[in-house]
Design an enzyme around this catalytic site. Structure first.
Site, PDB file in Angstrom:
ATOM      1  N   ASP A 170      -0.032   5.090   0.881  1.00 43.21           N
ATOM      2  CA  ASP A 170      -0.094   5.925   2.066  1.00 43.21           C
ATOM      3  C   ASP A 170      -0.210   5.221   3.498  1.00 43.21           C
ATOM      4  O   ASP A 170      -0.899   4.315   3.571  1.00 43.21           O
ATOM      5  CB  ASP A 170      -1.287   6.720   1.970  1.00 43.21           C
ATOM      6  CG  ASP A 170      -1.621   7.894   3.101  1.00 43.21           C
ATOM      7  OD1 ASP A 170      -0.703   8.217   3.730  1.00 43.21           O
ATOM      8  OD2 ASP A 170      -3.207   8.083   3.488  1.00 43.21           O
ATOM      9  N   ASP A 186       0.885  -1.167   0.043  1.00 39.30           N
ATOM     10  CA  ASP A 186      -0.283  -0.155   0.100  1.00 39.30           C
ATOM     11  C   ASP A 186       1.019   1.231   0.101  1.00 39.30           C
ATOM     12  O   ASP A 186       1.981   1.190   0.386  1.00 39.30           O
ATOM     13  CB  ASP A 186      -1.058  -0.085   1.262  1.00 39.30           C
ATOM     14  CG  ASP A 186      -1.610   1.103   1.435  1.00 39.30           C
ATOM     15  OD1 ASP A 186      -2.272   1.512   0.490  1.00 39.30           O
ATOM     16  OD2 ASP A 186      -1.520   1.794   2.778  1.00 39.30           O
TER      17      ASP A 186
HETATM   18 MG    MG Z   1      -2.704   3.112   3.490  1.00 33.70          MG
END
Ligand code: MG
Length: 220
Positions: free
Chosen positions: A14, A12
């Site tokens: 962020d 992922d």
């Molecule tokens: Mg995230």
């Protein structure tokens, strides 16, 4: 020892590779202030991994707006966010990320990024990791966002690997659910109250080596 079955790690963006949550917060906060809406840093925690549209719904706290207004509000927030991401540099990679990516490549593992963000390609470019990424799935790639498995399956197809050959690293509850729904093993970053369903839970990637995230059994 890296289990033979693992061929790819899907990160992922962020909250895992960089902390753009702070920039999302500042952009939403500016919009909220302009619109006379209350929005705190604590509220922002609820937006971790959540799509732009769902984030706006949360921000509006039940205030109804037309879809045209919603689009205008989201594009204003995005303009503020895009002004901020222009300042990102490789120094904004979270601790441990750069050495981990290098070691994964040395171990011949594919590296991919799956993010809900429509700005993911620019963020990756500015972080200086674009040439280390074999596949990117972002907010434009699929219709159904996490916790649906669609984005992760899309990325696995791009890489030419099967779900059981992938390990996912995510910091949001919906991301853990998506990985499990995709039939992938998953490392959760953050408190167990948030990512406790993951196969492995770590505070962050600081000091983490490939064997720390890959040494898990393929079935729970
Ligand atoms: Mg995230």
């Amino acid at each position: 020892m890296i289990p033979w079955a693992t061929r790819a790690v899907i990160f992922d963006l962020d909250g895992v590779l960089t902390d753009t949550a702070e920039l999302h917060f500042q952009a939403w906060k500016r919009l909220a202030d302009e619109e006379g809406l209350a929005f705190t840093r604590e509220d922002n925690e609820r937006l971790r991994g959540v799509s732009r549209h769902q984030s706006l719904e949360f921000l509006l706290q039940g205030r109804t707006v037309s879809e045209v207004e919603a689009e205008a509000l989201m594009s204003r927030k995005n303009k503020y966010y895009q002004q901020m991401i222009r300042r990102l540099t490789p120094a904004d990679l979270l601790p441990g990320v750069a050495p981990l990516l290098t070691e994964l490549r040395q171990a011949n593992l594919k590296i991919a990024i799956a993010s809900a963000s429509r700005n993911a390609d620019e963020v990756i470019e500015r972080l200086g990791i674009a040439d280390q990424v074999d596949a990117l799935g972002d907010g434009n790639s699929v219709e159904r966002q996490r916790p649906a498995p669609d984005l992760l399956l899309h990325v696995a197809r791009q890489l030419g690997v099967s779900p059981e050959q992938c390990v996912v690293v995510d910091d949001a509850a919906a991301g853990i659910e998506a990985a499990l729904a995709a039939g992938m093993r998953v490392v959760g970053l953050g408190p167990a109250s948030r990512v406790g369903n993951a196969d492995i839970v770590l505070a962050n990637l600081d000091g983490i080596h490939p064997e720390d995230i890959l040494a898990m059994k393929s079935e729970k």
